[in-house]
Design a protein around this motif. Structure first.
Motif, PDB file in Angstrom:
ATOM      1  N   MET A  56       0.674  -1.162   0.004  1.00 28.95           N
ATOM      2  CA  MET A  56      -0.036  -0.210  -0.017  1.00 28.95           C
ATOM      3  C   MET A  56       0.890   1.143   0.080  1.00 28.95           C
ATOM      4  SD  MET A  56      -3.273  -0.460  -0.023  1.00 28.95           S
ATOM      5  CE  MET A  56      -3.795   1.142   0.811  1.00 28.95           C
ATOM      6  N   LYS A  57       1.821   1.488   0.818  1.00 26.79           N
ATOM      7  CA  LYS A  57       2.869   2.531   0.781  1.00 26.79           C
ATOM      8  C   LYS A  57       3.409   2.749  -0.421  1.00 26.79           C
ATOM      9  CE  LYS A  57       3.668   2.226   5.892  1.00 26.79           C
ATOM     10  NZ  LYS A  57       4.528   2.038   6.622  1.00 26.79           N
ATOM     11  N   GLU A  58       3.910   1.680  -1.109  1.00 30.39           N
ATOM     12  CA  GLU A  58       4.745   1.725  -2.186  1.00 30.39           C
ATOM     13  C   GLU A  58       3.678   2.287  -3.297  1.00 30.39           C
ATOM     14  OE1 GLU A  58       7.248  -1.072  -5.326  1.00 30.39           O
ATOM     15  OE2 GLU A  58       6.515  -1.817  -3.662  1.00 30.39           O
ATOM     16  N   GLN A  59       2.685   1.646  -3.515  1.00 26.57           N
ATOM     17  CA  GLN A  59       1.690   2.294  -4.504  1.00 26.57           C
ATOM     18  C   GLN A  59       1.439   3.642  -4.164  1.00 26.57           C
ATOM     19  OE1 GLN A  59      -1.767  -0.353  -5.272  1.00 26.57           O
ATOM     20  NE2 GLN A  59      -3.332   1.498  -5.366  1.00 26.57           N
ATOM     21  N   ASP A  60       0.904   3.994  -2.909  1.00 25.64           N
ATOM     22  CA  ASP A  60       0.742   5.338  -2.756  1.00 25.64           C
ATOM     23  C   ASP A  60       1.792   6.306  -3.247  1.00 25.64           C
ATOM     24  OD1 ASP A  60      -1.137   7.151  -1.395  1.00 25.64           O
ATOM     25  OD2 ASP A  60       0.614   7.610   0.029  1.00 25.64           O
ATOM     26  N   ARG A  61       3.092   5.999  -2.973  1.00 23.96           N
ATOM     27  CA  ARG A  61       4.257   6.683  -3.669  1.00 23.96           C
ATOM     28  C   ARG A  61       4.069   6.905  -4.933  1.00 23.96           C
ATOM     29  NH1 ARG A  61       7.280   3.885   0.642  1.00 23.96           N
ATOM     30  NH2 ARG A  61       7.911   2.307  -0.886  1.00 23.96           N
ATOM     31  N   GLN A  62       3.869   5.570  -5.833  1.00 28.38           N
ATOM     32  CA  GLN A  62       3.803   5.768  -7.104  1.00 28.38           C
ATOM     33  C   GLN A  62       2.772   6.698  -7.609  1.00 28.38           C
ATOM     34  OE1 GLN A  62       3.389   1.641  -8.220  1.00 28.38           O
ATOM     35  NE2 GLN A  62       5.496   1.320  -7.790  1.00 28.38           N
ATOM     36  N   LEU A  63       1.576   6.574  -7.041  1.00 27.77           N
ATOM     37  CA  LEU A  63       0.394   7.390  -7.468  1.00 27.77           C
ATOM     38  C   LEU A  63       0.809   8.853  -7.103  1.00 27.77           C
ATOM     39  CD1 LEU A  63      -2.552   5.226  -6.065  1.00 27.77           C
ATOM     40  CD2 LEU A  63      -1.971   5.773  -8.267  1.00 27.77           C
ATOM     41  N   ARG A  64       1.459   9.317  -5.846  1.00 21.40           N
ATOM     42  CA  ARG A  64       1.740  10.730  -5.894  1.00 21.40           C
ATOM     43  C   ARG A  64       2.633  11.160  -7.149  1.00 21.40           C
ATOM     44  NH1 ARG A  64       2.033   9.197  -0.441  1.00 21.40           N
ATOM     45  NH2 ARG A  64       4.349   9.082  -0.305  1.00 21.40           N
ATOM     46  N   ARG A  65       3.727  10.092  -7.242  1.00 21.83           N
ATOM     47  CA  ARG A  65       4.748  10.381  -8.289  1.00 21.83           C
ATOM     48  C   ARG A  65       4.054  10.677  -9.807  1.00 21.83           C
ATOM     49  NH1 ARG A  65       7.398   6.027  -7.978  1.00 21.83           N
ATOM     50  NH2 ARG A  65       8.815   6.638  -6.474  1.00 21.83           N
ATOM     51  N   ALA A  66       3.232   9.835  -9.916  1.00 22.58           N
ATOM     52  CA  ALA A  66       2.317   9.930 -11.288  1.00 22.58           C
ATOM     53  C   ALA A  66       1.670  11.277 -11.196  1.00 22.58           C
ATOM     54  CB  ALA A  66       1.274   8.759 -11.448  1.00 22.58           C
ATOM     55  N   GLN A  67       1.012  11.756 -10.074  1.00 23.76           N
ATOM     56  CA  GLN A  67       0.262  12.829 -10.124  1.00 23.76           C
ATOM     57  C   GLN A  67       1.228  14.057 -10.523  1.00 23.76           C
ATOM     58  OE1 GLN A  67      -2.898  13.414 -10.113  1.00 23.76           O
ATOM     59  NE2 GLN A  67      -4.037  12.274  -8.605  1.00 23.76           N
ATOM     60  N   ARG A  68       2.493  14.168  -9.676  1.00 24.12           N
ATOM     61  CA  ARG A  68       3.403  15.154  -9.834  1.00 24.12           C
ATOM     62  C   ARG A  68       3.685  15.172 -11.516  1.00 24.12           C
ATOM     63  NH1 ARG A  68       5.229  13.211  -5.066  1.00 24.12           N
ATOM     64  NH2 ARG A  68       7.093  11.804  -6.002  1.00 24.12           N
ATOM     65  N   ASP A  69       4.072  14.213 -12.026  1.00 22.72           N
ATOM     66  CA  ASP A  69       4.610  14.134 -13.527  1.00 22.72           C
ATOM     67  C   ASP A  69       3.243  14.546 -14.318  1.00 22.72           C
ATOM     68  OD1 ASP A  69       6.821  12.967 -12.634  1.00 22.72           O
ATOM     69  OD2 ASP A  69       6.130  10.901 -13.147  1.00 22.72           O
ATOM     70  N   ILE A  70       2.110  14.262 -14.058  1.00 20.61           N
ATOM     71  CA  ILE A  70       1.003  14.803 -14.796  1.00 20.61           C
ATOM     72  C   ILE A  70       0.852  16.341 -14.627  1.00 20.61           C
ATOM     73  CG2 ILE A  70      -1.260  14.702 -15.126  1.00 20.61           C
ATOM     74  CD1 ILE A  70      -1.400  11.745 -14.466  1.00 20.61           C
ATOM     75  N   GLY A  71       1.087  16.718 -13.309  1.00 25.86           N
ATOM     76  CA  GLY A  71       1.059  18.096 -13.182  1.00 25.86           C
ATOM     77  C   GLY A  71       1.970  18.926 -14.000  1.00 25.86           C
ATOM     78  N   ARG A  72       3.303  18.376 -13.977  1.00 23.20           N
ATOM     79  CA  ARG A  72       4.214  19.143 -14.679  1.00 23.20           C
ATOM     80  C   ARG A  72       3.919  19.092 -16.200  1.00 23.20           C
ATOM     81  NH1 ARG A  72       7.804  16.477 -10.875  1.00 23.20           N
ATOM     82  NH2 ARG A  72       8.124  14.717 -12.490  1.00 23.20           N
ATOM     83  N   ASP A  73       3.502  18.128 -16.741  1.00 25.21           N
ATOM     84  CA  ASP A  73       3.028  17.902 -18.138  1.00 25.21           C
ATOM     85  C   ASP A  73       2.027  18.988 -18.447  1.00 25.21           C
ATOM     86  OD1 ASP A  73       4.972  15.969 -18.607  1.00 25.21           O
ATOM     87  OD2 ASP A  73       3.512  14.212 -18.447  1.00 25.21           O
ATOM     88  N   ARG A  74       0.884  19.172 -17.650  1.00 23.98           N
ATOM     89  CA  ARG A  74      -0.058  19.898 -17.820  1.00 23.98           C
ATOM     90  C   ARG A  74       0.496  21.382 -17.766  1.00 23.98           C
ATOM     91  NH1 ARG A  74      -2.916  18.918 -13.764  1.00 23.98           N
ATOM     92  NH2 ARG A  74      -4.016  17.289 -14.272  1.00 23.98           N
ATOM     93  N   GLY A  75       1.400  21.788 -17.000  1.00 23.13           N
ATOM     94  CA  GLY A  75       2.261  23.123 -16.990  1.00 23.13           C
ATOM     95  C   GLY A  75       2.634  23.611 -18.071  1.00 23.13           C
TER      96      GLY A  75
END
Length: 209
Positions: free
Chosen positions: A11-30
């Protein structure tokens, strides 16, 4: 040999991966938003220059860019939803595990518990408790009788002897013939005082007749 990860670690590892994916998507959107503003400026520039072909090409690129930006919002929403669902599933797993442990414990208690035997034990306790109360009552009654027989009469005789001694009378266990020594009486010369003493003597003599 690698150890198998626990559910909490996964669960902790998946949560880290999801947060990383959200940050990457946020940078792409910018970056897409920067490109969007740049294309808008170029379209305005080409429109002022009267270059329709360039405007059409840039407008098509802008449409595609905005579609891509919309996809980033959808992807971000999907990732958030996945995270929420995963946490809900983990919570349900914990609840199911606790319920399973509780059910197992209750089953073990039910196996060890014999209602009929418990009822018999309670009945036996009540009988023995009643016996104990009866025994205690009998012992108390016996002690009261012994104490009354051994001490009460002696105490009563002692009090009577003390009272008679105070008024000058000697008692030897019988109170039928009472002799009053003249030397123990107060020499007052008063007939009333003598009558009073005689009345007291008669009152003490009456129970023994």
């Amino acid at each position: 040999m690698f150890k198998k990860k626990t559910v909490e670690q996964q669960m902790k590892e998946q949560d880290r991966q999801l947060r990383r994916a959200q940050r990457d998507i946020g940078r792409d959107r910018g970056q897409l938003e920067k490109e969007e503003k740049k294309l808008e400026m170029e379209i305005k520039k080409a429109a002022k220059a009267g270059n329709k072909d360039t405007c059409a090409i840039l407008a098509k690129q802008l449409v595609n860019l905005r579609k891509q930006k919309t996809r980033t919002y959808k992807a971000s929403s999907t990732i958030t939803s996945v995270g929420v669902q995963t946490k809900a599933m983990h919570s349900n797993m914990k609840m199911a595990k606790v319920m399973g442990t509780t059910a197992k414990t209750m089953g073990q208690v039910n196996k060890q518990m014999d209602p009929q035997k418990i009822a018999q034990t309670m009945q036996q306790f009540e009988r023995e408790n009643a016996k104990m109360e009866m025994s205690e009552e009998m012992i108390n009654d016996t002690l009261d009788d012994v104490l009354n027989e051994s001490g009460d009469e002696e105490e009563q005789d002692s009090i009577i002897n003390q009272v008679l001694g105070e008024i000058g009378i000697d008692i030897s266990g019988q109170m039928n013939n009472v002799n009053v020594p003249s030397n123990n009486l107060k020499e007052s010369g008063s007939s009333a005082e003598f009558d009073d003493i005689e009345a007291r003597l008669n009152a003490l003599q009456t129970p023994g007749q």
